[in-house]
Design a protein around this motif. Sequence first.
Motif, PDB file in Angstrom:
ATOM      1  N   THR A   1     -34.380  95.986  37.377  1.00  0.00           N
ATOM      2  CA  THR A   1     -34.462  96.365  38.792  1.00  0.00           C
ATOM      3  C   THR A   1     -33.769  97.692  39.057  1.00  0.00           C
ATOM      4  OG1 THR A   1     -34.552  94.050  39.452  1.00  0.00           O
ATOM      5  CG2 THR A   1     -33.900  95.620  41.144  1.00  0.00           C
ATOM      6  N   ARG A   2     -32.633  97.906  38.406  1.00  0.00           N
ATOM      7  CA  ARG A   2     -31.857  99.140  38.635  1.00  0.00           C
ATOM      8  C   ARG A   2     -32.366 100.323  37.793  1.00  0.00           C
ATOM      9  NH1 ARG A   2     -26.493  97.443  40.489  1.00  0.00           N
ATOM     10  NH2 ARG A   2     -25.910  99.640  40.571  1.00  0.00           N
ATOM     11  N   GLY A   3     -33.371 100.090  36.952  1.00  0.00           N
ATOM     12  CA  GLY A   3     -33.945 101.163  36.150  1.00  0.00           C
ATOM     13  C   GLY A   3     -33.049 101.650  35.034  1.00  0.00           C
ATOM     14  N   VAL A   4     -32.168 100.775  34.535  1.00  0.00           N
ATOM     15  CA  VAL A   4     -31.257 101.138  33.454  1.00  0.00           C
ATOM     16  C   VAL A   4     -31.948 100.855  32.109  1.00  0.00           C
ATOM     17  CG1 VAL A   4     -29.035 100.639  32.364  1.00  0.00           C
ATOM     18  CG2 VAL A   4     -29.226 100.642  34.861  1.00  0.00           C
ATOM     19  N   PRO A   5     -32.074 101.870  31.238  1.00  0.00           N
ATOM     20  CA  PRO A   5     -32.691 101.635  29.929  1.00  0.00           C
ATOM     21  C   PRO A   5     -31.833 100.694  29.078  1.00  0.00           C
ATOM     22  CG  PRO A   5     -32.274 104.001  30.295  1.00  0.00           C
ATOM     23  CD  PRO A   5     -31.663 103.251  31.431  1.00  0.00           C
ATOM     24  N   PHE A   6     -32.491  99.752  28.395  1.00  0.00           N
ATOM     25  CA  PHE A   6     -31.784  98.801  27.536  1.00  0.00           C
ATOM     26  C   PHE A   6     -32.755  98.228  26.522  1.00  0.00           C
ATOM     27  CE2 PHE A   6     -33.792  96.138  30.649  1.00  0.00           C
ATOM     28  CZ  PHE A   6     -34.073  94.952  29.995  1.00  0.00           C
ATOM     29  N   ARG A   7     -32.191  97.575  25.516  1.00  0.00           N
ATOM     30  CA  ARG A   7     -32.974  96.811  24.537  1.00  0.00           C
ATOM     31  C   ARG A   7     -32.383  95.420  24.479  1.00  0.00           C
ATOM     32  NH1 ARG A   7     -33.040  99.345  18.930  1.00  0.00           N
ATOM     33  NH2 ARG A   7     -34.284  97.507  18.557  1.00  0.00           N
TER      34      ARG A   7
ATOM     35  N   GLY B   1     -21.359 101.649  35.628  1.00  0.00           N
ATOM     36  CA  GLY B   1     -21.937 102.126  36.877  1.00  0.00           C
ATOM     37  C   GLY B   1     -22.692 101.076  37.669  1.00  0.00           C
ATOM     38  N   LEU B   2     -22.971  99.933  37.078  1.00  0.00           N
ATOM     39  CA  LEU B   2     -23.660  98.850  37.789  1.00  0.00           C
ATOM     40  C   LEU B   2     -22.771  98.181  38.832  1.00  0.00           C
ATOM     41  CD1 LEU B   2     -25.463  97.128  34.786  1.00  0.00           C
ATOM     42  CD2 LEU B   2     -26.567  98.413  36.643  1.00  0.00           C
ATOM     43  N   TRP B   3     -21.463  98.344  38.686  1.00  0.00           N
ATOM     44  CA  TRP B   3     -20.500  97.674  39.570  1.00  0.00           C
ATOM     45  C   TRP B   3     -20.098  98.571  40.710  1.00  0.00           C
ATOM     46  CZ3 TRP B   3     -19.139  92.624  39.163  1.00  0.00           C
ATOM     47  CH2 TRP B   3     -19.560  91.969  38.000  1.00  0.00           C
ATOM     48  N   LYS B   4     -19.950  97.974  41.909  1.00  0.00           N
ATOM     49  CA  LYS B   4     -19.517  98.735  43.089  1.00  0.00           C
ATOM     50  C   LYS B   4     -18.090  99.228  42.931  1.00  0.00           C
ATOM     51  CE  LYS B   4     -22.475  96.206  46.253  1.00  0.00           C
ATOM     52  NZ  LYS B   4     -22.502  95.168  47.275  1.00  0.00           N
ATOM     53  N   GLU B   5     -17.175  98.341  42.550  1.00  0.00           N
ATOM     54  CA  GLU B   5     -15.760  98.705  42.446  1.00  0.00           C
ATOM     55  C   GLU B   5     -15.107  98.042  41.238  1.00  0.00           C
ATOM     56  OE1 GLU B   5     -13.656  98.026  46.103  1.00  0.00           O
ATOM     57  OE2 GLU B   5     -15.263  98.914  47.293  1.00  0.00           O
ATOM     58  N   PRO B   6     -15.504  98.456  40.035  1.00  0.00           N
ATOM     59  CA  PRO B   6     -14.853  97.856  38.869  1.00  0.00           C
ATOM     60  C   PRO B   6     -13.418  98.349  38.742  1.00  0.00           C
ATOM     61  CG  PRO B   6     -16.205  99.692  38.171  1.00  0.00           C
ATOM     62  CD  PRO B   6     -16.446  99.515  39.659  1.00  0.00           C
ATOM     63  N   LEU B   7     -12.586  97.537  38.129  1.00  0.00           N
ATOM     64  CA  LEU B   7     -11.226  97.962  37.813  1.00  0.00           C
ATOM     65  C   LEU B   7     -11.234  98.498  36.393  1.00  0.00           C
ATOM     66  CD1 LEU B   7      -9.184  94.940  39.230  1.00  0.00           C
ATOM     67  CD2 LEU B   7      -9.625  97.144  40.320  1.00  0.00           C
ATOM     68  N   LEU B   8     -10.539  99.596  36.168  1.00  0.00           N
ATOM     69  CA  LEU B   8     -10.413 100.187  34.832  1.00  0.00           C
ATOM     70  C   LEU B   8      -8.941 100.324  34.516  1.00  0.00           C
ATOM     71  CD1 LEU B   8     -13.118 102.643  35.693  1.00  0.00           C
ATOM     72  CD2 LEU B   8     -13.133 101.634  33.436  1.00  0.00           C
ATOM     73  N   GLY B   9      -8.553  99.932  33.309  1.00  0.00           N
ATOM     74  CA  GLY B   9      -7.163 100.057  32.894  1.00  0.00           C
ATOM     75  C   GLY B   9      -7.014  99.667  31.438  1.00  0.00           C
ATOM     76  N   VAL B  10      -5.817  99.782  30.938  1.00  0.00           N
ATOM     77  CA  VAL B  10      -5.547  99.391  29.553  1.00  0.00           C
ATOM     78  C   VAL B  10      -5.336  97.882  29.540  1.00  0.00           C
ATOM     79  CG1 VAL B  10      -3.999  99.647  27.578  1.00  0.00           C
ATOM     80  CG2 VAL B  10      -4.507 101.616  29.038  1.00  0.00           C
TER      81      VAL B  10
ATOM     82  N   ILE C   1     -27.684  92.386  24.627  1.00  0.00           N
ATOM     83  CA  ILE C   1     -28.237  93.573  25.277  1.00  0.00           C
ATOM     84  C   ILE C   1     -27.604  94.820  24.666  1.00  0.00           C
ATOM     85  CG2 ILE C   1     -28.275  94.873  27.448  1.00  0.00           C
ATOM     86  CD1 ILE C   1     -28.497  92.143  28.885  1.00  0.00           C
ATOM     87  N   GLU C   2     -28.429  95.814  24.397  1.00  0.00           N
ATOM     88  CA  GLU C   2     -27.960  97.129  23.972  1.00  0.00           C
ATOM     89  C   GLU C   2     -28.183  98.082  25.146  1.00  0.00           C
ATOM     90  OE1 GLU C   2     -28.710 100.322  20.329  1.00  0.00           O
ATOM     91  OE2 GLU C   2     -29.952  98.518  20.462  1.00  0.00           O
ATOM     92  N   VAL C   3     -27.111  98.715  25.612  1.00  0.00           N
ATOM     93  CA  VAL C   3     -27.165  99.542  26.821  1.00  0.00           C
ATOM     94  C   VAL C   3     -26.079 100.612  26.746  1.00  0.00           C
ATOM     95  CG1 VAL C   3     -25.597  98.035  28.142  1.00  0.00           C
ATOM     96  CG2 VAL C   3     -27.305  99.378  29.378  1.00  0.00           C
ATOM     97  N   GLY C   4     -26.238 101.669  27.498  1.00  0.00           N
ATOM     98  CA  GLY C   4     -25.204 102.706  27.562  1.00  0.00           C
ATOM     99  C   GLY C   4     -23.977 102.184  28.292  1.00  0.00           C
ATOM    100  N   ALA C   5     -22.801 102.392  27.716  1.00  0.00           N
ATOM    101  CA  ALA C   5     -21.572 101.873  28.317  1.00  0.00           C
ATOM    102  C   ALA C   5     -21.316 102.477  29.694  1.00  0.00           C
ATOM    103  CB  ALA C   5     -20.380 102.136  27.401  1.00  0.00           C
ATOM    104  N   ASP C   6     -21.581 103.761  29.856  1.00  0.00           N
ATOM    105  CA  ASP C   6     -21.354 104.380  31.166  1.00  0.00           C
ATOM    106  C   ASP C   6     -22.301 103.804  32.214  1.00  0.00           C
ATOM    107  OD1 ASP C   6     -23.547 105.580  29.909  1.00  0.00           O
ATOM    108  OD2 ASP C   6     -23.137 107.569  30.726  1.00  0.00           O
ATOM    109  N   ALA C   7     -23.552 103.532  31.846  1.00  0.00           N
ATOM    110  CA  ALA C   7     -24.502 102.909  32.772  1.00  0.00           C
ATOM    111  C   ALA C   7     -24.057 101.496  33.131  1.00  0.00           C
ATOM    112  CB  ALA C   7     -25.903 102.894  32.161  1.00  0.00           C
ATOM    113  N   LEU C   8     -23.515 100.796  32.146  1.00  0.00           N
ATOM    114  CA  LEU C   8     -23.016  99.438  32.368  1.00  0.00           C
ATOM    115  C   LEU C   8     -21.909  99.437  33.421  1.00  0.00           C
ATOM    116  CD1 LEU C   8     -22.682  96.428  31.503  1.00  0.00           C
ATOM    117  CD2 LEU C   8     -21.130  97.258  29.743  1.00  0.00           C
TER     118      LEU C   8
END
Length: 169
Positions: free
Chosen positions: A16-22, A150-159, A141-148
């Motif tokens: 639906t979001r047009g993200v390329p994947f395998r 980007g699917l989230w509205k407000e993901p948390l990122l940290g160590v 699923i095989e997908v680009g990590a940055d696209a993955l």
Amino acid sequence: MSRHIEPVSPVAVLTTRGVPFRLHEHSPALTVADLRSGTDFCIERSVKTLAFSTRDDRIVLAAVPGPAKVHYAALAVLVGVRRADLRPSTPEVLAGLGMEPGGISPIPTLSDHDGLVMVFDESVPSLGPIFCGSGSAHQTIEVGADALVGLWKEPLLGVITAPPNRTAP
């Protein structure tokens, strides 16, 4: 009053979001050892996702590079709970997300993210093409990590990975 929200499959979200994947089919894989023995995936190019439930009824999905271990104390701090308040989600909770053990996906399967927290280790967005859960233990699923991410509205990122050669607390 809580309302039931029907999950959407990770494959449907990507389509639906047009993200390329395998999509890769394989025998059920519940552990990294299963993936190593039952597939030819490069574990270093994978992202594993663990699901936790909190005392305040949130679901936390934590995504880290495949070979890494989650640093539970760091995850708890990032989410804003005590370490003791993070517990593994039950198969029933996973089913509510449209997932099963061994197939936990870092792809948003609910249209309403209330109560669902996605946490990525800060290294994930730069990993390039990765393998991740599809919701099912017999598909990856095989997908680009940055696209993955980007699917989230407000993901948390940290160590949220434990230092090498040390057990996560």
